[in-house]
Scaffold this motif. Sequence first.
Motif, PDB file in Angstrom:
ATOM      1  N   GLY A   1       6.385   0.746  -6.620  1.00 35.50           N
ATOM      2  CA  GLY A   1       7.107   1.145  -6.833  1.00 35.50           C
ATOM      3  C   GLY A   1       6.793  -0.150  -8.618  1.00 35.50           C
ATOM      4  N   MET A   2       6.325  -0.994  -8.591  1.00 36.71           N
ATOM      5  CA  MET A   2       5.917  -1.983  -9.627  1.00 36.71           C
ATOM      6  C   MET A   2       4.086  -0.972 -10.484  1.00 36.71           C
ATOM      7  SD  MET A   2       7.896  -4.576  -9.850  1.00 36.71           S
ATOM      8  CE  MET A   2       6.753  -6.118 -11.340  1.00 36.71           C
ATOM      9  N   LEU A   3       3.916  -0.470 -10.161  1.00 36.83           N
ATOM     10  CA  LEU A   3       2.870   0.492  -9.517  1.00 36.83           C
ATOM     11  C   LEU A   3       3.641   1.543 -11.386  1.00 36.83           C
ATOM     12  CD1 LEU A   3      -0.128   0.344 -10.978  1.00 36.83           C
ATOM     13  CD2 LEU A   3      -0.618   2.216  -9.257  1.00 36.83           C
ATOM     14  N   VAL A   4       4.896   2.542 -10.679  1.00 35.79           N
ATOM     15  CA  VAL A   4       5.500   3.039 -11.164  1.00 35.79           C
ATOM     16  C   VAL A   4       5.907   2.496 -12.808  1.00 35.79           C
ATOM     17  CG1 VAL A   4       7.281   4.805 -11.299  1.00 35.79           C
ATOM     18  CG2 VAL A   4       6.002   4.659  -8.978  1.00 35.79           C
TER      19      VAL A   4
ATOM     20  N   THR B   1      13.122  -2.831  -3.054  1.00 37.96           N
ATOM     21  CA  THR B   1      12.872  -2.237  -1.126  1.00 37.96           C
ATOM     22  C   THR B   1      11.656  -2.766  -0.850  1.00 37.96           C
ATOM     23  OG1 THR B   1      14.935  -0.823  -1.739  1.00 37.96           O
ATOM     24  CG2 THR B   1      14.026  -0.450   0.564  1.00 37.96           C
ATOM     25  N   GLY B   2      10.536  -2.690  -0.996  1.00 40.03           N
ATOM     26  CA  GLY B   2       9.735  -2.814  -0.497  1.00 40.03           C
ATOM     27  C   GLY B   2       9.627  -4.434  -0.468  1.00 40.03           C
TER      28      GLY B   2
ATOM     29  N   LEU C   1       2.557  -5.075   5.776  1.00 43.24           N
ATOM     30  CA  LEU C   1       1.995  -4.794   4.864  1.00 43.24           C
ATOM     31  C   LEU C   1       2.198  -3.035   4.760  1.00 43.24           C
ATOM     32  CD1 LEU C   1      -0.428  -4.537   3.869  1.00 43.24           C
ATOM     33  CD2 LEU C   1      -1.572  -3.074   5.989  1.00 43.24           C
ATOM     34  N   VAL C   2       2.791  -2.548   5.051  1.00 42.68           N
ATOM     35  CA  VAL C   2       3.456  -0.833   5.002  1.00 42.68           C
ATOM     36  C   VAL C   2       5.072  -1.149   3.322  1.00 42.68           C
ATOM     37  CG1 VAL C   2       4.385   1.207   5.091  1.00 42.68           C
ATOM     38  CG2 VAL C   2       2.637   0.444   6.491  1.00 42.68           C
ATOM     39  N   ALA C   3       5.901  -1.943   4.104  1.00 44.21           N
ATOM     40  CA  ALA C   3       6.830  -2.451   3.110  1.00 44.21           C
ATOM     41  C   ALA C   3       5.956  -3.406   1.387  1.00 44.21           C
ATOM     42  CB  ALA C   3       7.577  -2.912   3.567  1.00 44.21           C
TER      43      ALA C   3
ATOM     44  N   MET D   1       8.184   4.877   4.639  1.00 45.03           N
ATOM     45  CA  MET D   1       7.990   4.088   3.364  1.00 45.03           C
ATOM     46  C   MET D   1       6.780   4.508   3.325  1.00 45.03           C
ATOM     47  SD  MET D   1       8.655   0.187   4.792  1.00 45.03           S
ATOM     48  CE  MET D   1       8.290   0.176   6.633  1.00 45.03           C
ATOM     49  N   LEU D   2       5.766   4.988   3.717  1.00 49.88           N
ATOM     50  CA  LEU D   2       4.339   5.226   3.485  1.00 49.88           C
ATOM     51  C   LEU D   2       4.872   6.707   1.893  1.00 49.88           C
ATOM     52  CD1 LEU D   2       1.981   5.090   6.654  1.00 49.88           C
ATOM     53  CD2 LEU D   2       2.294   4.098   3.728  1.00 49.88           C
TER      54      LEU D   2
END
Length: 159
Positions: free
Chosen positions: A137-140, A92-93, A128-130, A48-49
């Motif tokens: 994803g939202m930032l992208v 997914t996150g 937390l990692v998810a 995920m990272l």
Amino acid sequence: MRPHAGVRATTLVLAAVAMTMLAWLVLRLLASGGSSVPEPGWVGAAAMLFLGGGLLVAGWQVRRVRDGSPNPAVTPLRAARTLVLGQAGALTGAVLVGWYLGNVLALLPDADVESQRGRIWPFLLHALVALLLAVAGMLVQAWCRLRPRDDEDDELDRA
């Protein structure tokens, strides 16, 4: 014409809550049959990272091109694919946050036992990692959003 808003934060919250409830129900059902909650693998957190980092790199390149820096490697098709990948990463996150929180909820009734309490922490770390993957994803998605042109604003005002 109003452009599509993309994946919204409320969609992510609803997906996470739905998955939390579903995971908790399934894990409680399995626990009543004698099965235990599986341990999370650290490979999942690392993956995920890695995905989140790759998303941010690809999104940053699209953002620079959108803001006027030339980069022949970033084509419109690549930018569209980066946008879709960012949206998929956000969803997914969110679903993975729900899965890991469902595992935590399934372990909570036995949290007074030290060994069970120790099993909760890895699930919280994975959640937390998810969450970081969903935020990336939202930032992208925001970085890939085109700014409206001046002539488009005039068309919107006339409508």
